[in-house]
Design an enzyme around this catalytic site. Structure first.
Site, PDB file in Angstrom:
ATOM      1  N   MET A  90     -37.117 -34.475  27.413  1.00 16.14           N
ATOM      2  CA  MET A  90     -35.796 -34.427  26.780  1.00 16.14           C
ATOM      3  C   MET A  90     -35.535 -35.614  25.849  1.00 16.14           C
ATOM      4  SD  MET A  90     -35.091 -31.576  27.959  1.00 16.14           S
ATOM      5  CE  MET A  90     -33.417 -31.224  27.458  1.00 16.14           C
ATOM      6  N   ILE A  93     -39.242 -37.142  19.608  1.00 19.40           N
ATOM      7  CA  ILE A  93     -40.480 -37.848  19.289  1.00 19.40           C
ATOM      8  C   ILE A  93     -40.274 -38.583  17.968  1.00 19.40           C
ATOM      9  CG2 ILE A  93     -42.934 -37.546  18.724  1.00 19.40           C
ATOM     10  CD1 ILE A  93     -42.279 -36.985  21.667  1.00 19.40           C
ATOM     11  N   HIS A 109     -39.833 -24.412  23.850  1.00 20.33           N
ATOM     12  CA  HIS A 109     -38.369 -24.360  23.734  1.00 20.33           C
ATOM     13  C   HIS A 109     -37.863 -23.023  24.282  1.00 20.33           C
ATOM     14  CE1 HIS A 109     -34.433 -25.394  22.227  1.00 20.33           C
ATOM     15  NE2 HIS A 109     -34.319 -24.152  21.793  1.00 20.33           N
TER      16      HIS A 109
END
Length: 193
Positions: A90, A93, A109
């Site tokens: 969560m 990046i 996702h």
């Protein structure tokens, strides 16, 4: 064989499924380590049960995302990781990892992107009253759930379902789809080695 590192923040049910497919030979990759950003993540217990090394990096103990990711990158390089697999991780990046792993970071996702991006996509789909949602596996870029899509599957929604039932159906699709996409991405990487 392609070496993967799995990043997780929570219970790690998808991580567990990936490990089971590696162990039964249907997913020919090597899981080098688990990276978590939450000390209590149950994924760490799963890693220990499967003799996978796990590393906890506390984002709060770093001055910024760059410093945080540089430390993670040291582990990834040390373990010769080829592919980063985000499995319920969560956290966005950042540049450090994106530059070190171009087109080698994939994310699962729980929605049919670009529908319902963000952290609460199953609930968002449920509350929107749509007739179907889905699951997407995509490459990660600097946006939020915007990277190139690798594969998607639809999950039809029965109007009689409650949120929990919808979550169960979406997760079942995730468990089925994610390891297969990891396999095809790994095979593609093998071909380029």
């Amino acid at each position: 064989m392609v070496n993967i590192a799995v990043f997780a923040s929570g219970s790690g049910t998808n991580f567990e499924t990936i490990l089971q497919h590696i162990e039964d030979g249907s997913l020919p990759v090597q899981c080098q380590c688990l990276i978590v950003d939450k000390e209590q993540a149950y994924a760490r217990t799963r890693a220990k049960q499967h003799q996978i090394e796990d590393y906890y990096f506390n984002p709060k103990s770093y001055p910024n995302k760059e410093a945080y990711e540089k430390d993670i990158l040291k582990v990834l390089k040390d373990k010769n990781v080829d592919l980063i697999v985000l499995s319920g991780y969560m956290r966005f990046i950042g540049k450090v990892l994106l530059e070190a792993y171009p087109k080698a970071i994939i994310n699962l996702h729980p929605a049919y992107l670009p529908e319902f991006p963000g952290a609460h996509s199953i609930q968002d789909a449920f509350e929107a009253g749509v007739s179907q949602t889905g699951v997407t596996v995509h490459y990660v870029d600097e946006g939020v759930d915007t990277g190139p899509i690798i594969r998607q599957e639809r999950v039809p929604i029965d109007p009689n379902w409650n949120l929990e039932t919808l979550e169960e159906h979406v997760h079942a699709m995730e468990y089925d789809l994610f390891w297969q996409v990891i396999k095809s991405v790994a095979e593609e990487m093998e071909g380029k080695k």
